[in-house]
Design a protein around this motif. Structure first.
Motif, mmCIF file in Angstrom:
data_model
loop_
_atom_site.group_PDB
_atom_site.id
_atom_site.type_symbol
_atom_site.label_atom_id
_atom_site.label_comp_id
_atom_site.label_asym_id
_atom_site.label_seq_id
_atom_site.Cartn_x
_atom_site.Cartn_y
_atom_site.Cartn_z
ATOM 1 N N ASP A 8 67.748 3.295 33.036
ATOM 2 C CA ASP A 8 67.123 4.554 32.629
ATOM 3 C C ASP A 8 66.549 5.370 33.791
ATOM 4 N N PRO A 9 67.360 5.721 34.784
ATOM 5 C CA PRO A 9 66.831 6.559 35.861
ATOM 6 C C PRO A 9 66.641 8.025 35.473
ATOM 7 N N HIS A 10 67.367 8.503 34.469
ATOM 8 C CA HIS A 10 67.230 9.889 34.000
ATOM 9 C C HIS A 10 67.336 10.875 35.164
ATOM 10 N N VAL A 11 68.444 10.788 35.889
ATOM 11 C CA VAL A 11 68.672 11.672 37.029
ATOM 12 C C VAL A 11 68.743 13.126 36.561
ATOM 13 N N ARG A 12 68.120 14.011 37.346
ATOM 14 C CA ARG A 12 68.063 15.443 37.040
ATOM 15 C C ARG A 12 68.788 16.236 38.125
ATOM 16 N N PRO A 13 69.082 17.505 37.875
ATOM 17 C CA PRO A 13 69.589 18.339 38.967
ATOM 18 C C PRO A 13 68.580 18.376 40.109
ATOM 19 N N ARG A 14 69.067 18.560 41.320
ATOM 20 C CA ARG A 14 68.180 18.589 42.486
ATOM 21 C C ARG A 14 67.079 19.626 42.272
ATOM 22 N N GLY A 15 65.837 19.215 42.533
ATOM 23 C CA GLY A 15 64.708 20.126 42.433
ATOM 24 C C GLY A 15 64.089 20.252 41.057
ATOM 25 N N GLN A 16 64.647 19.541 40.054
ATOM 26 C CA GLN A 16 64.094 19.621 38.702
ATOM 27 C C GLN A 16 63.420 18.302 38.326
ATOM 28 N N LEU A 17 62.253 18.401 37.690
ATOM 29 C CA LEU A 17 61.492 17.234 37.296
ATOM 30 C C LEU A 17 61.931 16.728 35.922
ATOM 31 N N TYR A 18 61.817 15.429 35.733
ATOM 32 C CA TYR A 18 62.054 14.818 34.425
ATOM 33 C C TYR A 18 60.893 15.173 33.505
ATOM 34 N N GLN A 19 61.236 15.784 32.355
ATOM 35 C CA GLN A 19 60.243 16.225 31.386
ATOM 36 C C GLN A 19 59.221 17.181 32.007
ATOM 37 N N GLY A 20 59.592 17.800 33.128
ATOM 38 C CA GLY A 20 58.697 18.731 33.799
ATOM 39 C C GLY A 20 57.490 18.066 34.436
ATOM 40 N N VAL A 21 57.511 16.734 34.566
ATOM 41 C CA VAL A 21 56.318 15.997 34.996
ATOM 42 C C VAL A 21 56.561 15.170 36.255
ATOM 43 N N VAL A 22 57.632 14.380 36.282
ATOM 44 C CA VAL A 22 57.829 13.429 37.376
ATOM 45 C C VAL A 22 59.184 13.640 38.047
ATOM 46 N N ASP A 23 59.240 13.253 39.319
ATOM 47 C CA ASP A 23 60.468 13.367 40.103
ATOM 48 C C ASP A 23 61.277 12.086 39.896
ATOM 49 N N SER A 24 62.054 12.056 38.820
ATOM 50 C CA SER A 24 62.828 10.852 38.510
ATOM 51 C C SER A 24 63.861 10.560 39.592
ATOM 52 N N ASN A 25 64.376 11.592 40.248
ATOM 53 C CA ASN A 25 65.349 11.358 41.319
ATOM 54 C C ASN A 25 64.712 10.611 42.484
ATOM 55 N N ALA A 26 63.514 11.035 42.895
ATOM 56 C CA ALA A 26 62.824 10.349 43.989
ATOM 57 C C ALA A 26 62.499 8.913 43.602
ATOM 58 N N MET A 27 62.136 8.712 42.340
ATOM 59 C CA MET A 27 61.809 7.358 41.893
ATOM 60 C C MET A 27 63.049 6.477 41.885
ATOM 61 N N PHE A 28 64.200 7.052 41.514
ATOM 62 C CA PHE A 28 65.442 6.270 41.532
ATOM 63 C C PHE A 28 65.857 5.975 42.967
ATOM 64 N N GLU A 29 65.669 6.937 43.861
ATOM 65 C CA GLU A 29 65.972 6.695 45.272
ATOM 66 C C GLU A 29 65.102 5.572 45.830
ATOM 67 N N ALA A 30 63.837 5.519 45.418
ATOM 68 C CA ALA A 30 62.963 4.425 45.854
ATOM 69 C C ALA A 30 63.466 3.088 45.325
ATOM 70 N N ALA A 31 63.939 3.083 44.084
ATOM 71 C CA ALA A 31 64.487 1.848 43.514
ATOM 72 C C ALA A 31 65.729 1.400 44.280
ATOM 73 N N LEU A 32 66.595 2.347 44.612
ATOM 74 C CA LEU A 32 67.805 2.004 45.349
ATOM 75 C C LEU A 32 67.481 1.527 46.760
ATOM 76 N N ALA A 33 66.444 2.104 47.366
ATOM 77 C CA ALA A 33 66.033 1.656 48.699
ATOM 78 C C ALA A 33 65.506 0.222 48.636
ATOM 79 N N GLN A 34 64.743 -0.095 47.601
ATOM 80 C CA GLN A 34 64.248 -1.462 47.459
ATOM 81 C C GLN A 34 65.388 -2.427 47.166
ATOM 82 N N LEU A 35 66.351 -1.973 46.385
ATOM 83 C CA LEU A 35 67.550 -2.774 46.131
ATOM 84 C C LEU A 35 68.265 -3.077 47.440
ATOM 85 N N ASP A 36 68.378 -2.066 48.292
ATOM 86 C CA ASP A 36 69.073 -2.223 49.569
ATOM 87 C C ASP A 36 68.360 -3.199 50.497
ATOM 88 N N ALA A 37 67.036 -3.334 50.330
ATOM 89 C CA ALA A 37 66.253 -4.199 51.214
ATOM 90 C C ALA A 37 66.181 -5.644 50.740
#
Length: 265
Positions: A8-37
């Motif tokens: 459930d990453p709920h990826v949005r278009p670049r620059g748009q927040l999920y539900q107008g509240v949170v940056d789901s893209n940045a949060m998914f990128e953080a998850a992928l970075a932790q996965l990579d580590a």
């Protein structure tokens, strides 16, 4: 065999927040970075649906870019926020995905554990449906390799969680699914997403787990008349490790930077 499980990453278009509240893209990128580590590196990554938020081609283009560099085998199923044909186009390089109809598949080439995936979302709906055709496919697919440890992955969980406003959108037909799973003891886990929280229960003689979202968490409100709500809780992923003689051990892994490591345990 080590299997990373995100949902459930709920990826949005670049620059748009999920539900107008949170940056789901940045949060998914953080998850992928932790996965990579992770050390050791997982053998396989599972993504149990709601890859994007509104099912648009723009969102899938962003998701595709984000997933392009993970460098690990990826198995992904759609959720109720995905659009099936746009999803199919996004993941067209995944040869195991069927060209038409529901996106069920079974994959076993990444290690000793076989992955069986169910696409249970009726187009245009938010609930899941374990229907006759899916039941027939699953029974035959599990019967084909009865001795091999197996994970069944799907989006909507087929049980009532006790959170009333998410249970309206669970997968219907859970008793029938549980009966099939019970006939196939090689199933080590049933893995779901959708609910944006970690939960576990006995199901069909095995364990069913829901992975938390990499973005917001559905509020844990158990009163029958509870109002729907979400929180920005620490996101997390699951790690499933299978070893001969032990079977499958599941670890809950918070995503983020935390104090430590310290020299005590």
């Amino acid at each position: 065999m080590l299997i990373a499980h995100l949902s459930d990453p709920h990826v949005r278009p670049r620059g748009q927040l999920y539900q107008g509240v949170v940056d789901s893209n940045a949060m998914f990128e953080a998850a992928l970075a932790q996965l990579d580590a992770l050390d050791p590196r997982p053998d396989l990554v599972l993504l149990t649906g709601d890859v994007v938020d509104e099912g648009t081609a723009e969102e899938y283009a962003v998701a595709s870019q984000m997933l392009a560099d993970i460098g690990l085998p990826l198995l992904v199923i759609p959720g109720n926020h995905d659009e099936r044909e746009a999803f199919r186009a996004c993941f067209k390089a995944h040869a195991h995905l069927p060209a038409t109809g529901p996106l069920h598949f079974a994959v076993g080439e990444h290690g000793p554990v076989r992955i069986v995936a169910l696409d249970v979302t009726p187009p245009g709906e938010h609930h899941g449906e374990f229907d006759d055709a899916t039941a027939f496919w699953l029974e035959a697919t599990l019967a084909a390799e009865p001795e091999r440890p197996t994970l069944v992955m799907m989006h909507q969980p087929p049980f009532a969680s006790g959170i009333p406003y998410i249970d309206d959108y669970s997968c219907r037909g859970g008793e029938r699914l549980a009966a099939i799973i019970a006939r196939h003891p090689q199933v080590e886990r049933v893995l779901c997403g959708h609910i944006h929280r970690f939960m576990q229960l006995r199901f069909g003689g095995t364990m069913l787990l829901t992975a938390p979202s990499t973005t917001t968490a559905i509020a844990l409100r158990l009163a029958p008349d509870a109002e729907p709500a979400s929180y920005v809780e620490p996101p997390a992923m699951l790690l499933h490790q299978w070893r001969p003689g032990t079977g499958l051990v599941t670890h809950f892994v918070p995503i983020g930077r935390f104090a430590g490591p310290f020299d005590f345990f």
